[in-house]
Design a protein around this motif. Structure first.
Motif, PDB file in Angstrom:
ATOM      1  N   LYS A 184      19.355 -48.568  37.383  1.00 24.46           N
ATOM      2  CA  LYS A 184      18.984 -50.122  37.965  1.00 24.46           C
ATOM      3  C   LYS A 184      18.093 -50.528  37.688  1.00 24.46           C
ATOM      4  CE  LYS A 184      20.510 -53.680  39.853  1.00 24.46           C
ATOM      5  NZ  LYS A 184      21.693 -54.413  39.613  1.00 24.46           N
ATOM      6  N   SER A 185      17.951 -51.470  36.902  1.00 20.47           N
ATOM      7  CA  SER A 185      16.735 -52.264  35.847  1.00 20.47           C
ATOM      8  C   SER A 185      16.485 -53.983  36.828  1.00 20.47           C
ATOM      9  CB  SER A 185      16.711 -52.525  35.019  1.00 20.47           C
ATOM     10  OG  SER A 185      16.469 -51.383  34.261  1.00 20.47           O
ATOM     11  N   TYR A 186      15.569 -54.512  37.178  1.00 17.48           N
ATOM     12  CA  TYR A 186      15.899 -55.812  37.409  1.00 17.48           C
ATOM     13  C   TYR A 186      15.035 -56.863  36.955  1.00 17.48           C
ATOM     14  CZ  TYR A 186      17.187 -54.188  42.220  1.00 17.48           C
ATOM     15  OH  TYR A 186      17.956 -53.964  43.314  1.00 17.48           O
ATOM     16  N   ASN A 187      15.044 -58.128  36.363  1.00 15.22           N
ATOM     17  CA  ASN A 187      14.403 -58.568  35.690  1.00 15.22           C
ATOM     18  C   ASN A 187      15.065 -58.528  33.595  1.00 15.22           C
ATOM     19  OD1 ASN A 187      13.529 -59.816  37.723  1.00 15.22           O
ATOM     20  ND2 ASN A 187      12.334 -58.784  37.738  1.00 15.22           N
ATOM     21  N   LEU A 188      16.001 -57.923  33.990  1.00 13.67           N
ATOM     22  CA  LEU A 188      16.567 -57.913  32.287  1.00 13.67           C
ATOM     23  C   LEU A 188      15.788 -58.771  31.306  1.00 13.67           C
ATOM     24  CD1 LEU A 188      20.225 -56.039  32.466  1.00 13.67           C
ATOM     25  CD2 LEU A 188      17.646 -54.854  31.961  1.00 13.67           C
ATOM     26  N   THR A 226      22.791 -50.934  36.262  1.00 16.39           N
ATOM     27  CA  THR A 226      22.847 -51.729  34.802  1.00 16.39           C
ATOM     28  C   THR A 226      23.080 -50.949  33.900  1.00 16.39           C
ATOM     29  OG1 THR A 226      20.941 -52.673  35.926  1.00 16.39           O
ATOM     30  CG2 THR A 226      20.924 -52.096  33.490  1.00 16.39           C
ATOM     31  N   GLU A 244      12.889 -50.735  36.052  1.00 21.53           N
ATOM     32  CA  GLU A 244      13.610 -50.084  36.318  1.00 21.53           C
ATOM     33  C   GLU A 244      13.277 -49.028  37.303  1.00 21.53           C
ATOM     34  OE1 GLU A 244      16.184 -47.240  33.180  1.00 21.53           O
ATOM     35  OE2 GLU A 244      15.258 -46.307  34.225  1.00 21.53           O
ATOM     36  N   ILE A 245      14.477 -48.993  38.258  1.00 19.39           N
ATOM     37  CA  ILE A 245      14.099 -48.614  39.773  1.00 19.39           C
ATOM     38  C   ILE A 245      14.429 -47.253  40.077  1.00 19.39           C
ATOM     39  CG2 ILE A 245      14.309 -49.225  42.264  1.00 19.39           C
ATOM     40  CD1 ILE A 245      12.963 -51.697  40.646  1.00 19.39           C
ATOM     41  N   THR A 275      18.323 -49.667  47.158  1.00 22.25           N
ATOM     42  CA  THR A 275      18.706 -50.114  46.002  1.00 22.25           C
ATOM     43  C   THR A 275      19.971 -48.729  45.561  1.00 22.25           C
ATOM     44  OG1 THR A 275      16.913 -51.373  45.183  1.00 22.25           O
ATOM     45  CG2 THR A 275      18.721 -50.313  43.338  1.00 22.25           C
ATOM     46  N   GLU A 308      25.314 -54.440  44.720  1.00 21.58           N
ATOM     47  CA  GLU A 308      24.204 -54.827  43.162  1.00 21.58           C
ATOM     48  C   GLU A 308      25.398 -53.864  41.914  1.00 21.58           C
ATOM     49  OE1 GLU A 308      20.251 -54.913  43.533  1.00 21.58           O
ATOM     50  OE2 GLU A 308      20.407 -55.025  45.111  1.00 21.58           O
ATOM     51  N   GLU A 362      10.230 -56.848  33.395  1.00 19.18           N
ATOM     52  CA  GLU A 362      11.327 -55.672  33.359  1.00 19.18           C
ATOM     53  C   GLU A 362      11.169 -54.783  34.114  1.00 19.18           C
ATOM     54  OE1 GLU A 362      14.989 -53.699  31.078  1.00 19.18           O
ATOM     55  OE2 GLU A 362      14.320 -55.859  30.312  1.00 19.18           O
ATOM     56  N   ASN A 389      22.883 -50.047  47.666  1.00 17.02           N
ATOM     57  CA  ASN A 389      23.448 -51.184  47.895  1.00 17.02           C
ATOM     58  C   ASN A 389      24.607 -51.011  46.838  1.00 17.02           C
ATOM     59  OD1 ASN A 389      21.873 -53.279  50.106  1.00 17.02           O
ATOM     60  ND2 ASN A 389      20.573 -53.249  48.171  1.00 17.02           N
TER      61      ASN A 389
END
Length: 248
Positions: free
Chosen positions: A22-26, A72, A33-34, A60, A69, A31, A63
């Motif tokens: 899972k990444s945010y702000n791809l 990714t 990765e969480i 995360t 959610e 960006e 979710n």
């Protein structure tokens, strides 16, 4: 119960995660990765604690497991169904069928009675509550020790009682899995023990699987399995020896 039952259930695992990321702000400069390639197998009827420091990725992961959610990369199968690629409607139906949720803050509607709060998932799903669903809600409130409080509103109930209403609501659709995010996080010790004991009782009687996020090592020891996340990776996944978490 032996610790071997999860292997027998491999063919119809409740949850299968393979290299889940899972990444945010791809695609953005920031960006991040969480979750870094999570592999996790959860059998039907497991009672599992998800632990780890703040920022480790527990929320995360929960979710994503709760279909709130998207992941990714990698794969997530819930009851044998791949969730990636499902549209919102299909996700909603799967969530409704397979999952119940209990949060630290119970999210009860203050203007509704305990009984009305428990029937809310049925109301949202079908626009009405059948007499059978209402009876089921009554039975669940009785099972969680609130037979005398069905008509009370949340403001008239203690914190522990409100959380019991939330547990009954999570069970009203008879889901195979309940995701509990710090379900005792703002309760005192006595209420914590009572609410956690209730989750274990439901697990024993109904075979419902539970994933419980907790910061309380004492509660984690009262689960059957502990999965620890550190920096978005599984650092530990072990079975708790029978009796290890007994109060005494």
């Amino acid at each position: 119960m032996s610790g071997t039952h999860n292997h027998a259930a491999t063919a119809t695992a409740l949850i299968e995660l393979h290299q889940l990321r899972k990444s945010y702000n791809l695609g953005q400069p920031n960006e991040a990765e969480i979750l870094h390639g999570i592999d996790l197998h959860i059998a039907h009827g497991e009672f599992l604690a998800l632990i780890g420091p703040s920022g480790s990725g527990k929320s995360t992961l929960l979710n994503i497991l709760g279909l709130l959610e998207p992941l990714t990369d990698g794969s997530y199968q819930l009851q044998g169904q791949a969730v990636q690629g499902l549209d919102d409607e299909a996700l909603t139906l799967l969530r409704r069928r397979a999952l119940g949720f209990v949060f630290q803050f119970h999210h009860l509607l203050p203007a509704f009675s305990a009984l009305e709060n428990v029937t809310l998932p049925a109301l949202m799903a079908e626009g009405r509550v059948s007499s059978a669903q209402r009876e089921r809600a009554r039975a669940l409130l009785g099972a969680v020790g609130l037979a005398q409080a069905m008509d009370k509103r949340p403001g008239e109930l203690s914190g522990g009682m409100q959380q019991r209403v939330a547990i009954a609501r999570a069970l009203v659709n008879n889901p195979p899995l309940v995701l509990a995010d710090e379900p005792t996080g703002n309760l005192d010790t006595a209420s914590t023990d009572a609410v956690f004991g209730l989750l274990r009782q439901i697990h024993e009687e109904r075979g419902t699987a539970f994933i419980v996020v907790t910061h309380d090592p004492r509660l984690a020891q009262r689960c059957d399995r502990i999965v620890e996340l550190v920096d978005g990776r599984i650092a530990r996944d072990e079975r708790v020896p029978p009796g290890a978490g007994q109060r005494g």
